[in-house]
Design a protein around this motif. Sequence first.
Motif, short mmCIF file in Angstrom:
data_model
loop_
_atom_site.label_atom_id
_atom_site.label_comp_id
_atom_site.label_asym_id
_atom_site.label_seq_id
_atom_site.Cartn_x
_atom_site.Cartn_y
_atom_site.Cartn_z
N ALA A 1 47.52 33.50 47.53
CA ALA A 1 47.92 33.52 46.19
C ALA A 1 46.82 32.18 45.43
CB ALA A 1 49.27 32.77 46.22
N GLU A 2 46.72 31.20 46.20
CA GLU A 2 45.64 30.18 45.36
C GLU A 2 44.10 30.68 44.96
OE1 GLU A 2 45.33 26.73 48.12
OE2 GLU A 2 47.43 26.27 47.74
N VAL A 3 43.77 31.65 46.03
CA VAL A 3 42.37 32.28 45.43
C VAL A 3 42.66 33.24 44.27
CG1 VAL A 3 40.74 34.00 46.51
CG2 VAL A 3 41.38 32.15 48.06
N LEU A 4 43.60 33.99 44.34
CA LEU A 4 43.76 34.81 43.34
C LEU A 4 44.10 34.00 41.92
CD1 LEU A 4 46.14 37.42 45.11
CD2 LEU A 4 43.66 37.63 44.52
N ILE A 5 44.86 33.19 42.09
CA ILE A 5 45.12 32.23 40.85
C ILE A 5 43.77 31.65 40.16
CG2 ILE A 5 46.11 29.85 39.89
CD1 ILE A 5 48.66 30.85 41.96
N GLU A 6 42.88 31.07 41.23
CA GLU A 6 41.69 30.53 40.85
C GLU A 6 40.85 31.55 40.32
OE1 GLU A 6 37.70 28.18 42.76
OE2 GLU A 6 39.64 28.60 44.04
N ALA A 7 40.93 32.66 40.59
CA ALA A 7 39.96 33.78 40.00
C ALA A 7 40.44 34.49 38.64
CB ALA A 7 39.81 35.18 41.26
N LEU A 8 41.58 34.34 38.50
CA LEU A 8 42.53 34.87 37.44
C LEU A 8 41.64 34.67 36.03
CD1 LEU A 8 44.47 36.67 36.33
CD2 LEU A 8 46.12 34.92 36.24
N PRO A 9 41.39 33.17 35.69
CA PRO A 9 40.77 33.17 34.46
C PRO A 9 39.02 33.75 34.32
CG PRO A 9 40.92 31.11 35.53
CD PRO A 9 41.66 32.00 36.15
N TYR A 10 38.67 33.81 35.49
CA TYR A 10 37.11 34.37 35.50
C TYR A 10 37.46 35.84 35.18
CZ TYR A 10 36.04 29.60 37.22
OH TYR A 10 35.59 28.43 37.31
N ILE A 11 38.29 36.45 35.87
CA ILE A 11 38.52 37.85 35.72
C ILE A 11 38.84 38.15 34.13
CG2 ILE A 11 40.03 39.83 36.13
CD1 ILE A 11 40.48 38.55 38.88
N LYS A 12 39.73 37.44 33.65
CA LYS A 12 39.94 37.57 32.14
C LYS A 12 38.69 37.36 31.40
CE LYS A 12 43.02 35.95 28.56
NZ LYS A 12 44.25 34.99 28.27
N ALA A 13 38.00 36.35 31.68
CA ALA A 13 36.83 36.06 30.74
C ALA A 13 35.72 37.02 30.74
CB ALA A 13 36.21 34.62 31.03
N PHE A 14 35.48 37.63 32.09
CA PHE A 14 34.74 38.67 32.28
C PHE A 14 34.90 40.11 32.16
CE2 PHE A 14 32.95 35.17 35.22
CZ PHE A 14 32.19 34.57 34.10
N VAL B 1 30.82 44.73 44.21
CA VAL B 1 30.26 45.25 42.98
C VAL B 1 31.43 46.25 42.66
CG1 VAL B 1 28.83 47.17 42.16
CG2 VAL B 1 27.90 45.36 43.39
N ILE B 2 32.32 46.93 43.59
CA ILE B 2 33.27 47.91 43.44
C ILE B 2 34.42 47.03 42.72
CG2 ILE B 2 35.20 48.98 44.32
CD1 ILE B 2 32.87 49.95 46.36
N LEU B 3 34.84 45.83 43.51
CA LEU B 3 35.89 44.85 42.94
C LEU B 3 35.51 44.60 41.58
CD1 LEU B 3 38.54 43.53 43.32
CD2 LEU B 3 37.35 41.64 44.41
N MET B 4 34.42 44.05 40.97
CA MET B 4 33.90 43.85 39.87
C MET B 4 34.17 44.82 38.71
SD MET B 4 30.14 41.85 40.66
CE MET B 4 29.79 41.82 39.06
#
Length: 297
Positions: A12-25, A52-55
């Motif tokens: 959960a912590e990893v996903l939360i950390e990634a969330l703003p970057y996913i939104k920004a990109f 690459v697939i996840l991106m």
Amino acid sequence: MSVSQPNAHLTAEVLIEALPYIKAFKGKTIVIKYGGNAMVEEHLKHSFARDVILMKLVGMNPVVVHGGGPQISEVLNRIGKESTFVNGMRVTDSETMDVVEMVLGGLVNQEIVSLINSLGGHAVGLTGKDGHLIKASKLHVSEGDPLLEKNEIIDYGHVGEVASIDPGILQLLETQSFIPVVAPIGVGKDGETYNINADLVAGKIAVTLEAEKLMLLTNTPGVLDKSGTLLQDLKSSQIHGLIKDGTIAGGMIPKVECALDAIENGVKSALVVDGRVEHALLLELFTDAGIGTQIGA
């Protein structure tokens, strides 16, 4: 099988950390130069393809540009064709160019495409010949010779530089949810085929597509100082000095110069990333710490 509570919290912590970057990109183009160990070691090939697939799945538009020098040398050795290098660059006659095109545009390109597709992605392989993607000109290099009154012109044969990029086919593939995988082969006005440095092609594509990021995978942690310590952030003013004093040398010079050119021509950020690290792309894109060296204007 249920996930243990500590592991669930960590996930959960990893996903939360990634969330703003996913939104920004989301909706942004990321151009990736793929090479080195990441193209050779099986576990790194798979981690790269999954990254690459996840991106793509989270809304980013990755464009992959690949090299293939070791694979070219291997095939040339197999057929008994000697490789000649001058100043680290392969002299490419017509016979060698046939092998380069077969290896880069065929074997290597299709291996990458097949791996991405086998893991659930939708990749399409291209060379610069497809859709007039890469227009090239012959590379002319002059080298000063103390025994001569003027510079000596070195002829590398079918080695080229980018004259222009036509982004049409890449933009079309992006809108259709495909991942373009590009071999760095261009075509000149005379119809001749040219082998082009993959870092250079990646940088020019990034500029043409107005990419958010240019990511250059390499076999080092990034740009290092003379003591071997990673330099995490570099500005253009620093880079010129580091090249002059020999801190940045060899194959790192074209990578850094390519990154600088991209930054100076509108790409938001350029990074030199350690391709030997599993999931290097995700670690750089979606974590607070990141890895590698970020290059800025």
